[in-house]
Design a protein around this motif. Structure first.
Motif, PDB file in Angstrom:
ATOM      1  N   HIS A 172       0.818  -1.212   0.000  1.00  0.00           N
ATOM      2  CA  HIS A 172       0.000   0.000   0.000  1.00  0.00           C
ATOM      3  C   HIS A 172       0.851   1.260   0.000  1.00  0.00           C
ATOM      4  N   LEU A 228       0.919   0.628   9.724  1.00  0.00           N
ATOM      5  CA  LEU A 228       0.614   2.004   9.324  1.00  0.00           C
ATOM      6  C   LEU A 228      -0.884   2.249   9.104  1.00  0.00           C
ATOM      7  N   HIS A 229      -1.512   1.449   8.247  1.00  0.00           N
ATOM      8  CA  HIS A 229      -2.950   1.657   7.998  1.00  0.00           C
ATOM      9  C   HIS A 229      -3.761   0.387   8.215  1.00  0.00           C
TER      10      HIS A 229
END
Ligand code: FES
Length: 98
Positions: free
Chosen positions: A42, A61-62
């Motif tokens: 990503h 991170l996400h």
């Protein structure tokens, strides 16, 4: 030559290695060891800093999750698979094959 030893691989604590110009995330699940690209598909996050649950690794991170066995992206925001690498275990020696 071995890249790591099994002793260095704690279950749930992936390790990042550099090999042939690639950053690879190596993770132990029980007696099995898996190797996938270390960089999240990503964006620029190191998956070896993520969390492993069963055969899944979650990007810190996400929150995208990937299957360590196949590299498949399981949850958004990632939708591109990771490359996977064969791992050879010989006694205590762990070698990632590129
Ligand atoms: S960088 Fe991994 S989910 Fe965004």
């Amino acid at each position: 030559m071995a890249d790591l030893t099994l002793d260095q691989l704690e279950v749930g604590k992936p390790v990042k290695i550099e090999k042939d110009g690639k950053s690879i995330c190596v993770a132990r699940v029980g007696d099995e060891v898996f190797a996938v690209d270390d960089t999240c598909s990503h964006s620029e996050a190191s998956l070896s800093e993520g969390e492993v649950t069963d055969f899944k690794i979650e990007c810190w991170l996400h929150g995208a999750e990937f299957d360590l066995r196949t590299g498949a992206a399981l949850t958004l925001p990632a939708n591109i698979s990771l490359a996977t690498y064969a791992v050879k275990i010989d006694g205590n020696s762990v070698t990632v094959e590129i």
